[in-house]
Design an enzyme around this catalytic site. Sequence first.
Site, PDB file in Angstrom:
ATOM      1  N   TYR A 439      12.723   1.303   0.386  1.00  0.00           N
ATOM      2  CA  TYR A 439      12.147   0.078   0.934  1.00  0.00           C
ATOM      3  C   TYR A 439      11.232  -0.621  -0.070  1.00  0.00           C
ATOM      4  CZ  TYR A 439       8.289   3.045   2.856  1.00  0.00           C
ATOM      5  OH  TYR A 439       7.251   3.916   3.047  1.00  0.00           O
ATOM      6  N   GLU A 440      10.960  -1.903   0.228  1.00  0.00           N
ATOM      7  CA  GLU A 440      10.332  -2.849  -0.712  1.00  0.00           C
ATOM      8  C   GLU A 440      11.173  -3.031  -1.973  1.00  0.00           C
ATOM      9  OE1 GLU A 440       8.081  -4.604   0.406  1.00  0.00           O
ATOM     10  OE2 GLU A 440       7.410  -3.396   2.098  1.00  0.00           O
ATOM     11  N   GLY A 441      12.477  -2.834  -1.840  1.00  0.00           N
ATOM     12  CA  GLY A 441      13.396  -2.994  -2.958  1.00  0.00           C
ATOM     13  C   GLY A 441      13.739  -1.649  -3.562  1.00  0.00           C
TER      14      GLY A 441
END
Length: 599
Positions: A439-441
């Site tokens: 998550y968050e890339g």
Amino acid sequence: MQNFKSPTRDTLFVMNELLGFEKHYADLGFEDATPDMVDAICQEAAKFTDNVLAPINAIGDQVGCKWEDGEVTTPPGFKEAYQTYVEGGWPSMTHPEEFGGQALPYSLSSSIAEWFSGANHSWAMYPGLSQGCISTILAHGTDEQKQKFLPKLIEGSWTGTMCLTESHCGSDLGMLKTKAEPNDDGSYNITGTKIFISAGEHDFSDNIVHIVLARLPGAPEGTKGISLFIIPKFNVDDAGEVADRNGVACGSIEHKMGIKASATCVINFDNAKGYLIGQPNRGLNCMFTFMNTARIGTGLEGLAGTEAAFQGALAYAKDRLQFRSLTGRKNPDGPADPIIVHPDVRRMLLTQKAFREGNRALAIYCMQMVDMTLYSKDAEAKHIAESKLALLTPIVKAFLTETAQETTSYGMQVYGGHGYIAEWGMEQLARDTRICTMYEGTTGIQAIDLLARKIMGSNGELLNLFVQEVRDYCGSVRDKSQFSAWSNAVESHIDEWLQITADIGKSAANNPDELGAASVDYLMYSGYVIVGYLWLKMAVTAQEKLDAGAEEVDFYQAKLTTARFYFDRLLTRTRSLVSSMQSGSDNLMSMEEDHFFLG
């Protein structure tokens, strides 16, 4: 389950002794953030972390969150822990006094947030999302929006989320479909569905304030047509109090591999009343206020997993008796020696320790840069901090979470078969921390951001600025013969880093796939070199303390020994990364798609 202890001493070493936070805070105008005050805050945070959060971590994993008719119930003790957190004033630490905050530095709050995650990753997700919501409203909200939402968010009686992702678009936010229709009163009706919304529904607070990406009528296609909105679960009246229920509902919660006590929600917006934040079609620009610090926060979660795994593995390795040392009995009165005497167990523990402390130094260094971007009145210093942060943020996010996969795996491995058993907590750490690379890339997204956007996009300026800092430091310790080999190793890697960058740039000019092919190895290479630089600084600092007659001899000597391990066994991993990068993209791209599975 091993007891978690907040790494107070190591955190304060990095802040005060390595990075000079006393002067840093004074220069930024935080006169109250003296070393004594910071120490007192950290001690109180450690009490909350160790005595309130850590004991409910295992039950949170076992029970998880429960969803029924749109309502989410968190595991036993979670709601009560949040109330203790609010009563302690922890939500308000870094925020302006005019909205009820304490106006303390970002870096102090974030350093403590690492401990929260180490003790109880799932629980720490809830207040973490609120901080992003608050930061976004502070940066881009109108005065009316700030007055309406911030006091309750900052005191913690309300919580917040960030709603980006939709099922069909993932990280490609330009494809999102959630729509916003304007109303005559200046508000908007928002309709759409968001997925993977951490803390999207729970029983902690009286209201949940969602920050939501959506499209206005006639908005351009892609990322240039995205706007940002504030949408509360319950509407808020002019006095800032909860009113009627808004068109916001939790459709379900995800059944996940880990962080099971963190409610990861599907949130449905059905003509939900919302308020535009920032300019129309500039939602992603506003969102990046949160995204950059969120990526650092995710890196901290990886670091927290490393810390917790190291603590558990070390305690077990000292206690568990298995076999005899190859160099003679170390525990002659027992049936076997503790497994910490065996070289391979030492390899795993030292790898954990080296990443635990080196990665923490990198994370807090970045927090220091965030402080500069937020509070500095020196335009040049602020620009330099912004530039360094742009370079380092994707590295912090990806390197600290990828190395956490290794260190939490070692946490299980040190325990042997017991590491696979839930009661010891090691397998939970491995499951919980696994999400951090995604998550968050994902790591791949961070890597292409680093290499394509930050390095090539700045024509190497961001890299050169940081490289100059490293060169200057290496030059300053070159005459310290004890550290010349390590200093030379860092400098030679800096030269190689620049050459690799140039080579990839030339190759990519003819074939853009060369950037994607090299990017993850490039990011990991960068991480190893930067942490090597910080280990050099930590070793020099530790030796200076020993030379000055410091009382904590064992603490500083352990820094020197761990630095030696890092330079001998971990920095050398760059050799295989260089070889992989130099192999080019053809070995990735030449296979026909239909040939990936035959037979």
